[in-house]
Design a protein around this motif. Structure first.
Motif, PDB file in Angstrom:
ATOM      1  N   ILE A   1     -16.087   7.098 -14.110  1.00 54.98           N
ATOM      2  CA  ILE A   1     -14.645   6.883 -14.154  1.00 54.98           C
ATOM      3  C   ILE A   1     -14.384   5.520 -13.513  1.00 54.98           C
ATOM      4  O   ILE A   1     -14.724   5.308 -12.348  1.00 54.98           O
ATOM      5  N   PRO A   2     -13.809   4.572 -14.236  1.00 50.43           N
ATOM      6  CA  PRO A   2     -13.601   3.247 -13.649  1.00 50.43           C
ATOM      7  C   PRO A   2     -12.306   3.152 -12.846  1.00 50.43           C
ATOM      8  O   PRO A   2     -11.369   3.942 -13.044  1.00 50.43           O
ATOM      9  N   THR A   3     -12.274   2.180 -11.973  1.00 50.17           N
ATOM     10  CA  THR A   3     -11.027   1.819 -11.306  1.00 50.17           C
ATOM     11  C   THR A   3     -10.307   0.787 -12.172  1.00 50.17           C
ATOM     12  O   THR A   3     -10.920   0.128 -13.034  1.00 50.17           O
ATOM     13  N   LEU A   4      -9.019   0.628 -11.931  1.00 54.36           N
ATOM     14  CA  LEU A   4      -8.276  -0.393 -12.667  1.00 54.36           C
ATOM     15  C   LEU A   4      -8.839  -1.780 -12.358  1.00 54.36           C
ATOM     16  O   LEU A   4      -8.931  -2.631 -13.256  1.00 54.36           O
ATOM     17  N   LYS A   5      -9.239  -2.000 -11.135  1.00 58.37           N
ATOM     18  CA  LYS A   5      -9.808  -3.300 -10.771  1.00 58.37           C
ATOM     19  C   LYS A   5     -11.071  -3.585 -11.580  1.00 58.37           C
ATOM     20  O   LYS A   5     -11.279  -4.717 -12.040  1.00 58.37           O
ATOM     21  N   GLU A   6     -11.904  -2.593 -11.759  1.00 58.66           N
ATOM     22  CA  GLU A   6     -13.124  -2.787 -12.531  1.00 58.66           C
ATOM     23  C   GLU A   6     -12.812  -3.149 -13.983  1.00 58.66           C
ATOM     24  O   GLU A   6     -13.486  -3.999 -14.585  1.00 58.66           O
ATOM     25  N   VAL A   7     -11.796  -2.531 -14.557  1.00 60.60           N
ATOM     26  CA  VAL A   7     -11.422  -2.837 -15.935  1.00 60.60           C
ATOM     27  C   VAL A   7     -10.847  -4.252 -16.024  1.00 60.60           C
ATOM     28  O   VAL A   7     -11.137  -5.002 -16.968  1.00 60.60           O
TER      29      VAL A   7
END
Length: 243
Positions: free
Chosen positions: A85-91
């Motif tokens: 599950i990614p974080t918004l920062k990672e995206v």
């Protein structure tokens, strides 16, 4: 030209709302990606569609019941794929790298699954994070929680917002104008020929979801729809080439 946004990335082929899915959507030629956000228990902005983890991760409980480190141990499962599950920062960091790779600006549609009444200050925090990485003209905030969109416009009059609806509105251009929004994001089934005809006489910009049928998509493109949100961006990109 109608824009093509990958719905939760390339949802038809890859585990939705994951780095893998977003990366492939852009590789397929999508102009942008659509994703969904929630808070984790410790206030990290996570990219995930459902409030609960059961469907995608096979885990009981809600996403906001777990901390970031706990959520990172779960996997989004789809067709023998097991993705974090990614974080918004990672995206956002992924988008920056893909923009360099493909030499184009990528549009990001951030859907808030709930506003501040449920997730305190999520509008402000999501905006700050997005604008730390991307320009305002390439970020659209959408939600079925229209109070959240009103909050975003109150925080920044230059923020782009899209009014999500599941059923038809009467004179949607009037409602969009009332909320100071930039776009109308209806379910495509609500876009009847009558409504499309009425919209054609206004300056309303429509980004519709979730369009996977090429016959429907072609008619929408011919009607000058602003953007199509689709599970299969590769198919829609190819279709657009012939129009």
């Amino acid at each position: 030209m109608t824009l093509i946004f990958g719905h939760r990335g390339a949802k038809a082929y890859y585990a939705e709302n994951t780095i893998l899915s977003f990366e492939h959507a852009i590789e397929m030629g999508a102009d942008g990606i659509e994703l969904d956000i929630h808070y984790s228990k410790d206030g990290e902005i996570m990219v995930f569609h459902d409030f609960t983890l059961n469907r995608m991760c096979g885990v009981n409980g809600s996403i906001f019941d777990y901390t970031l480190s706990e959520l990172k141990r779960f996997k989004v499962q789809y067709r023998n794929q097991y993705q974090e599950i990614p974080t918004l920062k990672e995206v956002l960091d992924l988008i920056l790298s893909l923009q360099v790779k493909h030499q184009k600006k990528i549009v990001l549609n951030v859907e808030l699954k709930a506003g501040s009444d449920f997730y305190p200050d999520i509008e402000k925090n999501a905006m700050a994070l997005c604008y730390s990485k991307l320009s305002k003209d390439q970020v659209v905030f959408s939600s079925f929680d229209h109070y959240a969109l009103k909050e975003i416009r109150g925080l920044d009059a230059m923020a782009q917002t899209g009014i999500l609806t599941a059923s038809a509105l009467v004179d949607p251009w009037e409602y969009v104008k009332k909320l100071g929004a930039n776009y109308y994001h209806p379910a495509y089934l609500s876009l009847t020929p009558r409504l499309l005809s009425e919209i054609s006489h206004t300056d309303l910009k429509v980004n519709t979801y979730t369009v996977n049928d090429t016959t429907i998509a072609k008619q929408l493109m011919l009607n000058g729809i602003n953007a199509i949100i689709t599970d299969s961006p590769d198919i829609m990109v190819e279709l657009r080439k012939g129009i």
